[in-house]
Design a protein around this motif. Structure first.
Motif, PDB file in Angstrom:
ATOM      1  N   ASP A 256      12.105  -8.432  70.064  1.00  0.00           N
ATOM      2  CA  ASP A 256      13.299  -8.647  70.896  1.00  0.00           C
ATOM      3  C   ASP A 256      14.403  -9.353  70.110  1.00  0.00           C
ATOM      4  N   ARG A 259      15.871  -6.842  67.665  1.00  0.00           N
ATOM      5  CA  ARG A 259      16.764  -5.889  68.359  1.00  0.00           C
ATOM      6  C   ARG A 259      18.121  -6.515  68.671  1.00  0.00           C
ATOM      7  N   SER A 260      18.126  -7.841  68.810  1.00  0.00           N
ATOM      8  CA  SER A 260      19.370  -8.509  69.207  1.00  0.00           C
ATOM      9  C   SER A 260      20.246  -8.880  68.006  1.00  0.00           C
TER      10      SER A 260
END
Ligand code: NAP
Length: 316
Positions: A256, A259-260
């Motif tokens: 996560d 992905r950010s």
């Protein structure tokens, strides 16, 4: 007319195709010759291939007529598409479809299609472990290549499906090299936990492809995966530390977080690494080192690749 078997190499001025073109051209007694496809026959890279003995011809994967011309009279073709040039899965499928139709038109005897697994077989769109991207993909640059596989099959083309691996060259060109963290220490950042990432020197993909062509039609209809080594982030960081003579750590981040990061393609790559982490057994199993070494006896290890390329890795 050359009596040699002509291999038309898509992307010959690039990483995969370049490796194949150079492998063919450095083996003049082999019975094969390279036809290098490029959008610009006057570029320095195209001229460099011509100097090595390649026939250089103009073609664009967006233009099927140009591909038909470029494949005419060839025995085989190496087909690769360029997802990161446009970041559009639909355009990648369209390019691959053009390649397949041109190969059929030219009556090629052996096509290698550089593809990937359809990650939605492992993580269906309904499975929210990976966010769905662009409406219908989990790892767009994998899924779109896989979506094109059936075009080659449906046309009855004699095709070898080549599964490639993470290029170690990404540490040079793709901004993935060691970076200094807030603690002032260098680290490579990957969301791979303690799992192994199949990697390869990009040049070796082309050499493996050459090995496939040299087996005549032996691999047709098969899917072949290649990698130079399967290494954890910690193992790659240790190799960097040894070669660079300064500590490089492995910064394991959750997918996560990766992905950010916000760079173009971060979500796609975050999903890709998570998939490789969570489905390690099948992903690594699809890329057998002994198969790659049999195709390409000079297959490089990461340590060897790093020793030769460390001076090209930007240290930020
Ligand atoms: N980075 C990785 O770790 C990795 C690993 C495995 C697979 N891949 C896949 O590799 C693919 C790209 O292959 P690559 O890395 O070998 O490419 P590359 O090094 O970026 O080279 C692409 C070459 O192809 C040519 N090209 C670009 N657009 C074209 C077009 N529309 N028509 C014809 N030629 C075109 C360019 O040559 P001219 O300018 O001379 O035309 C360029 O030199 C991507 O789809 C990616 O998903 C990447």
């Amino acid at each position: 007319m050359s009596e040699k078997r002509i291999i038309a190499v898509v992307g010959a001025t690039g990483a995969q195709g370049g490796g194949l073109a150079r492998a063919i051209l450095s083996d003049p007694g082999s019975g094969f010759t390279a036809r290098a496809l490029t959008r610009d026959v006057n570029s320095d890279k195209a001229k460099g291939l011509a100097k090595l003995g390649a026939e250089v011809v103009a073609a664009n994967v967006d233009d099927v007529a140009s591909l038909k011309r470029a494949f005419q009279g060839a025995w085989g073709a190496y087909c690769v598409t360029f997802f990161w040039a446009h970041v559009s899965p639909e355009r990648e499928v369209a390019s691959a479809t053009n390649l397949a139709h041109a190969a059929k038109h030219a009556g090629l005897q052996h096509v290698i299609w550089s593809t990937f697994e359809d990650t939605r077989k492992w993580v269906p769109l309904s499975d929210h472990r990976l966010p769905t991207l662009m409406g219908k993909y989990k790892v767009p640059h994998f899924d779109s290549k896989a979506e094109a596989d059936h075009v080659f099959t449906d046309l009855g083309l004699p095709t070898t499906f080549l599964l490639t691996s993470f290029y170690w060259d990404n540490f040079i060109y793709f901004g993935m090299g060691p970076k200094k963290g807030p603690d002032g220490k260098f680290a490579i950042t990957l969301p791979m936990g303690d799992k192994k990432l199949p990697g390869i020197a990009a040049e070796d993909i082309g050499k493996c492809a050459y090995g496939i062509f040299k087996k005549d039609r032996g691999f047709i209809g098969k899917t072949v995966g290649v990698a130079g080594e399967h290494l954890t982030g910690a193992e790659m960081a240790a190799a960097f530390t040894r070669e660079l003579g300064q500590e490089v750590r492995y910064n394991d981040v959750p997918p996560d977080v990766y992905r950010s990061f916000g760079f173009p393609g971060a979500a796609d790559l975050g999903n890709m690494f998570q998939l490789k982490r969570d489905f390690q057994e099948v992903y690594v199993g699809n890329r057998k080192l002994d198969v790659a070494r049999a195709l390409n006896p000079s297959l490089q290890t990461f340590a060897r690749w790093l020793a030769q390329n460390k001076g090209r890795i930007p240290l930020e």
